[in-house]
Write a protein that holds these residues in place. Structure first.
Motif, PDB file in Angstrom:
ATOM      1  N   LEU A   1       5.336 -36.763 104.804  1.00 42.60           N
ATOM      2  CA  LEU A   1       4.194 -35.907 104.475  1.00 42.60           C
ATOM      3  C   LEU A   1       3.584 -36.276 103.132  1.00 42.60           C
ATOM      4  N   TYR A   2       4.414 -36.643 102.195  1.00 41.65           N
ATOM      5  CA  TYR A   2       3.907 -37.043 100.881  1.00 41.65           C
ATOM      6  C   TYR A   2       3.109 -38.342 100.987  1.00 41.65           C
ATOM      7  N   VAL A   3       3.642 -39.300 101.731  1.00 45.91           N
ATOM      8  CA  VAL A   3       2.934 -40.577 101.909  1.00 45.91           C
ATOM      9  C   VAL A   3       1.632 -40.359 102.672  1.00 45.91           C
ATOM     10  N   GLY A   4       1.656 -39.492 103.678  1.00 46.14           N
ATOM     11  CA  GLY A   4       0.433 -39.180 104.422  1.00 46.14           C
ATOM     12  C   GLY A   4      -0.618 -38.511 103.546  1.00 46.14           C
ATOM     13  N   GLY A   5      -0.191 -37.575 102.700  1.00 47.78           N
ATOM     14  CA  GLY A   5      -1.128 -36.934 101.780  1.00 47.78           C
ATOM     15  C   GLY A   5      -1.691 -37.911 100.772  1.00 47.78           C
ATOM     16  N   TYR A   6      -0.837 -38.802 100.304  1.00 48.25           N
ATOM     17  CA  TYR A   6      -1.274 -39.834  99.357  1.00 48.25           C
ATOM     18  C   TYR A   6      -2.298 -40.762 100.027  1.00 48.25           C
ATOM     19  N   ALA A   7      -2.024 -41.135 101.283  1.00 47.07           N
ATOM     20  CA  ALA A   7      -2.958 -41.994 102.023  1.00 47.07           C
ATOM     21  C   ALA A   7      -4.292 -41.284 102.238  1.00 47.07           C
ATOM     22  N   LEU A   8      -4.246 -39.990 102.536  1.00 48.30           N
ATOM     23  CA  LEU A   8      -5.481 -39.217 102.699  1.00 48.30           C
ATOM     24  C   LEU A   8      -6.271 -39.177 101.392  1.00 48.30           C
ATOM     25  N   ALA A   9      -5.574 -38.976 100.281  1.00 47.83           N
ATOM     26  CA  ALA A   9      -6.245 -38.957  98.977  1.00 47.83           C
ATOM     27  C   ALA A   9      -6.883 -40.316  98.681  1.00 47.83           C
ATOM     28  N   LEU A  10      -6.213 -41.389  99.057  1.00 50.38           N
ATOM     29  CA  LEU A  10      -6.782 -42.714  98.824  1.00 50.38           C
ATOM     30  C   LEU A  10      -7.961 -42.988  99.751  1.00 50.38           C
ATOM     31  N   TRP A  11      -7.941 -42.422 100.951  1.00 51.59           N
ATOM     32  CA  TRP A  11      -9.101 -42.562 101.829  1.00 51.59           C
ATOM     33  C   TRP A  11     -10.307 -41.856 101.196  1.00 51.59           C
ATOM     34  N   LEU A  12     -10.068 -40.655 100.654  1.00 49.59           N
ATOM     35  CA  LEU A  12     -11.156 -39.939  99.969  1.00 49.59           C
ATOM     36  C   LEU A  12     -11.640 -40.728  98.750  1.00 49.59           C
ATOM     37  N   LEU A  13     -10.719 -41.360  98.045  1.00 51.14           N
ATOM     38  CA  LEU A  13     -11.101 -42.210  96.921  1.00 51.14           C
ATOM     39  C   LEU A  13     -11.979 -43.362  97.399  1.00 51.14           C
ATOM     40  N   ALA A  14     -11.623 -43.967  98.522  1.00 58.79           N
ATOM     41  CA  ALA A  14     -12.409 -45.083  99.057  1.00 58.79           C
ATOM     42  C   ALA A  14     -13.834 -44.644  99.390  1.00 58.79           C
ATOM     43  N   VAL A  15     -13.968 -43.476 100.002  1.00 65.20           N
ATOM     44  CA  VAL A  15     -15.303 -42.957 100.328  1.00 65.20           C
ATOM     45  C   VAL A  15     -16.110 -42.736  99.048  1.00 65.20           C
ATOM     46  N   HIS A  16     -15.453 -42.182  98.048  1.00 59.29           N
ATOM     47  CA  HIS A  16     -16.105 -41.924  96.761  1.00 59.29           C
ATOM     48  C   HIS A  16     -16.518 -43.235  96.074  1.00 59.29           C
ATOM     49  N   LEU A  17     -15.633 -44.219  96.076  1.00 62.12           N
ATOM     50  CA  LEU A  17     -15.947 -45.500  95.440  1.00 62.12           C
ATOM     51  C   LEU A  17     -17.088 -46.220  96.163  1.00 62.12           C
ATOM     52  N   LYS A  18     -17.066 -46.161  97.487  1.00 60.96           N
ATOM     53  CA  LYS A  18     -18.137 -46.810  98.259  1.00 60.96           C
ATOM     54  C   LYS A  18     -19.487 -46.182  97.931  1.00 60.96           C
TER      55      LYS A  18
END
Length: 72
Positions: free
Chosen positions: A8-25
């Motif tokens: 669950l922690y890794v999944g939440g971290y991956a979700l946060a990084l996906w949101l970061l990717a959208v923000h960076l793009k």
């Protein structure tokens, strides 16, 4: 590193990084627009660069937790 062994922690971290990717793009594309480089010629180039930048940064931060999670 104990946290990265929990799915669950890794999944939440991956979700946060996906949101970061959208923000960076979005930010990278907006920078091109602010510089006036979003004409018909530069738009596809700016889009590809923004996608590549967001992917490299986000995946770069995702590799260590995935490695720790998968090697357990």
């Amino acid at each position: 590193t104990d946290y990265f062994e929990q799915p669950l922690y890794v999944g939440g971290y991956a979700l946060a990084l996906w949101l970061l990717a959208v923000h960076l793009k979005h930010g990278f594309s907006s920078a091109f627009q602010s510089l006036g480089l979003m004409g018909p010629r530069w738009r596809p180039i700016a889009h590809k660069l923004a996608c590549a930048y967001a992917a490299v940064v986000s995946l770069g931060f995702l590799i260590p937790p995935l490695y720790i999670f998968l090697k357990r």
